[in-house]
Enzyme design. Structure first.
Site, PDB file in Angstrom:
ATOM      1  N   ASP A 230      -0.259  -0.079  -4.527  1.00 32.58           N
ATOM      2  CA  ASP A 230      -1.692   0.265  -4.519  1.00 32.58           C
ATOM      3  C   ASP A 230      -1.879   1.589  -3.783  1.00 32.58           C
ATOM      4  OD1 ASP A 230      -4.423   0.418  -4.238  1.00 32.58           O
ATOM      5  OD2 ASP A 230      -4.672  -1.543  -3.288  1.00 32.58           O
TER       6      ASP A 230
ATOM      7  N   HIS B 283     -10.619  -8.255  -7.484  1.00 29.63           N
ATOM      8  CA  HIS B 283     -10.387  -7.775  -6.135  1.00 29.63           C
ATOM      9  C   HIS B 283     -10.594  -8.904  -5.127  1.00 29.63           C
ATOM     10  CE1 HIS B 283     -11.709  -4.710  -2.806  1.00 29.63           C
ATOM     11  NE2 HIS B 283     -10.418  -4.919  -2.752  1.00 29.63           N
TER      12      HIS B 283
ATOM     13  N   GLU C 161     -11.694  -2.113  -8.567  1.00 29.00           N
ATOM     14  CA  GLU C 161     -12.484  -2.526  -7.404  1.00 29.00           C
ATOM     15  C   GLU C 161     -13.580  -1.517  -7.094  1.00 29.00           C
ATOM     16  OE1 GLU C 161      -9.082  -2.409  -4.512  1.00 29.00           O
ATOM     17  OE2 GLU C 161     -10.534  -1.424  -3.235  1.00 29.00           O
TER      18      GLU C 161
ATOM     19  N   LYS D  86       0.848  -1.188   0.000  1.00 23.65           N
ATOM     20  CA  LYS D  86       0.000   0.000   0.000  1.00 23.65           C
ATOM     21  C   LYS D  86       0.884   1.238   0.000  1.00 23.65           C
ATOM     22  CE  LYS D  86      -3.987  -2.172   0.288  1.00 23.65           C
ATOM     23  NZ  LYS D  86      -5.140  -1.962  -0.625  1.00 23.65           N
TER      24      LYS D  86
ATOM     25  N   GLU E 244      -1.854   0.324  -8.637  1.00 23.88           N
ATOM     26  CA  GLU E 244      -3.297   0.085  -8.546  1.00 23.88           C
ATOM     27  C   GLU E 244      -3.993   1.333  -8.016  1.00 23.88           C
ATOM     28  OE1 GLU E 244      -4.089  -3.577  -6.556  1.00 23.88           O
ATOM     29  OE2 GLU E 244      -6.030  -2.925  -5.772  1.00 23.88           O
TER      30      GLU E 244
ATOM     31  N   ASP F  97     -14.630  -6.080  -9.172  1.00 21.51           N
ATOM     32  CA  ASP F  97     -15.010  -6.495  -7.820  1.00 21.51           C
ATOM     33  C   ASP F  97     -16.331  -7.260  -7.895  1.00 21.51           C
ATOM     34  OD1 ASP F  97     -14.660  -5.367  -4.608  1.00 21.51           O
ATOM     35  OD2 ASP F  97     -16.568  -6.211  -5.238  1.00 21.51           O
TER      36      ASP F  97
END
Lengths: 436, 436
Positions: free
Chosen positions: B251, B354, B304, B223, B277, B327
């Site tokens: 992400d 996702h 997502e 992340k 992402e 998603d």
């Protein structure tokens, strides 16, 4: 002295419009025009309150009501008006993104964003009332810096930065006083959808179109998209009544696919439509761009369901729109409307906001007056929708003269409803609903 | 004999994950992973039920619960499974567009669309259970015509028509049995986000990354997006643990503007990320396309939060994506997932759905198995996210072997939760919440 918001009242208000087929179109045949109605209660000794609403068409309104309550608890109750408006762009960002949990079920779209609109617009109403001005005048009197301070540039700063927006507003400043005077004397050009609803008989349509011409309307909109033969028949009637000098617009309310929209508009082109509105999915930016390219010179209009500034940014970037029909209660309230109005000015796209519904004409008249006086300085290809429904429930009447909106004079954002109407149409327990 | 749906139970289930910072990222620092959990009760003498959920992160879940109730009353209770599945594409269309009032507060996005996902996926679960197959196998055994019958082509028929979809599926048919066998023996490649959460300390991160390598993971996601210096520091730790052969993905969870994403990824490029992402707003199709062009060869991944097939259509048309991260509970359930999987195959974009949340790995394993066996027939650039949270609440455990998902064997769509968990985490009255 600061004005503190001490409570947020929210009410589920619905009008049983499905009985009369007012507002019927190819997608929405069975609408009970509704509002999630917000009242900001303050500690102001004079009793100042702020009123805002979002528009829905019945079921689902209870979801917006609930979302307002959640947002109000987190971000509204206990704040002061001055604290909010001193950095309004940041406050708006906090409301849409400050609680990641509520953001998740949007983000910045659907139920939570509709709720955001009702709250934000109620804050603008409160602000304008404390300044004793209608919202259009509050906006028109602000400096470029003050206006831009209300905008959240998150996700749009690749096409419009703060400094550029200020420069644009400065260039538009000369002539502001003259344009304001012009509006007060002559009003802002409108168009009517009164004759065009799909659920009306062809006889009723003809009669309403004739009356619209007599009343001085120069632009009229027809609902299409359910059945092509019917569309052709009705367009013929409307052209008989309008002649060919007046503008005829068409609105398919999202009922077509991309290729179908092109095919049908090639048939309807014989009636010289000025624009086709919502030819396909409101999310289909590239689809609108393709349709526009393939049916020129018919204009493409959309926006009443475009859910945030990021969508509009792309509609502009993709060259997908001839007319920007932003909705004052689907975007997250006036702060986001300002962002879209500024981007539209940069891309040279006229703003013709969504009217109708509950309170949308009321909101939108403020937006177009501001746009003309302080941003675009142009009336070219600009008309504001007028729909003659449900205005009797608002405290300040809308004034139309020969097809033009006369500027509202009362302080606020023009959507304060009469207490008697709020009580009568409360859902599900108000007397008008218990009758059913 | 028809199986009639006689009741729809819906429950607000929340897990207090904000206490441990599991799932923390640049946008979502304070999430209580939650599910709107739907149970379809039938008149089946053997007691067949259907289970589905949508995923939220806390507040707002109650809105989805309410929306499920409204949709269930109108479109689910009283219908038979056979009636629904015999023309499933049309039924899906009815659910998302059949009531104009509920459609208005989407349309096909936000709260009402999340609710649609829970219902639709519960119907698939019921169908698969009556066929005694996991959903991936139910799908893999269908003929091209049966599969396409489940898809609503509204608003996407300008890029994919029914006939073309059938032809694509026919071309993929040879080798289906072999690929199914391969999956049963070796599983589907996965990747882990376990080490990457922003709320974890750098020590915890290093320890988890080391363990992930030991466990056989070849792809790991970090992340990023809160603070660039922190991102660099953490990427360095991860590269120390992963080496340079394994893939590192990043992400940003929508935390950047377009230009900011480009600038930051030029700094992070030193760590050879395989993809970035959600670099910016999930609605910004053209923004993702611009980012992709400017940071190649780093791949761009999103999806997502892409709310429907119309958004994915445009992501594909605009060349905005290297990886399609649909998603399974934000799209309107499996029928819309099928539409996106088919479009992705046409445009040659790998589908990497996702995972994480509540039940998303459970759903997504079915989707990728079906995609490999019957649609794309390729594992190239395809990995399914694995997040090791909350799986203990589901009846069928997820089986991971050396970083690969082993196909689920139990009938259904894999998200049936244990009754004890449903009771314990019911919000707000379950015992786990009353403790707080």
């Amino acid at each position: 002295m600061a004005t503190k918001i001490v409570d947020v009242k929210v009410r589920d208000i619905r009008f049983p419009t499905s009985k009369t087929m007012d507002g019927s179109d190819a997608m929405n045949g069975n609408s009970d025009y509704s509002a999630t109605y917000v009242t900001l209660v303050t500690d102001d000794p004079a009793g100042a309150t702020g009123h805002g609403l979002t528009f829905t068409i019945g079921r689902g309104n209870e979801l917006c009501v609930q979302a307002v309550k959640s947002l109000a608890d987190l971000f509204v109750i206990g704040r002061s008006l001055e604290q909010i408006t001193s950095d309004f762009g940041s406050y708006w960002h906090e409301l849409v993104a400050g609680d990641c949990q509520l953001r998740w079920v949007g983000p910045e779209k659907g139920v939570v964003h509709l709720a955001t609109a009702a709250i934000i617009n109620a804050i603008w109403d409160l602000w304008a009332k404390t300044e004793n001005k209608p919202v259009w005048k509050l906006l028109a009197d602000m400096s470029p810096e003050q206006l831009v301070n209300c905008v959240d540039f998150t996700y749009i700063d690749d096409v419009l930065m703060r400094e550029e927006a200020i420069a644009m507003l400065r260039r538009a400043a000369p002539g502001k006083a003259r344009r304001e005077q012009e509006m007060l004397e002559h009003g802002y050009p409108g168009y009517t959808t009164a004759a065009g609803w799909l659920g009306y008989s062809e006889e009723k349509m003809r009669m309403l179109a004739r009356r619209a011409v007599e009343d001085g309307w120069t632009h009229l909109k027809q609902k299409v998209g359910a059945d092509l033969e019917q569309d052709v028949r009705r367009a013929r009637i409307l052209r008989e009544e309008l002649g060919w000098e007046r503008k005829l617009m068409m609105d398919a309310n999202q009922n077509w696919g991309v290729d179908q929209a092109v095919a049908n508009m090639r048939v309807l082109a014989q009636f010289d439509p000025w624009w086709i509105e919502e030819p396909t999915s409101p999310d289909d930016i590239l689809g609108h761009a393709a349709i526009r390219q393939r049916i020129a010179p018919i204009g493409v209009a959309t926006g009443e369901h475009a859910h945030n500034r990021v969508m509009f940014k792309q509609f502009f970037q993709a060259g997908a729109l001839d007319f920007c029909q932003l909705d004052p209660a689907r975007l997250g309230g006036l702060n986001e409307v300002l962002a879209v109005v500024l981007m539209a000015a940069k891309f040279g796209v006229p703003v013709c906001p969504h009217g109708g519904g509950v309170g949308l004409c009321q909101y939108s008249q403020n937006i177009v007056l501001f746009d003309y006086i302080a941003v675009s300085a142009s009336l070219e290809r600009r008309v504001l929708e007028y729909v003659d429904h449900l205005h009797e429930h608002f405290e300040e009447p809308i004034v139309i003269r020969r097809g033009r909106y006369m500027p509202p004079r009362a302080a606020g954002y023009s959507v304060t409803m009469k207490e008697a109407s709020l009580e009568a149409f409360a859902y599900p327990d108000g007397p008008k609903w218990r009758e059913h």
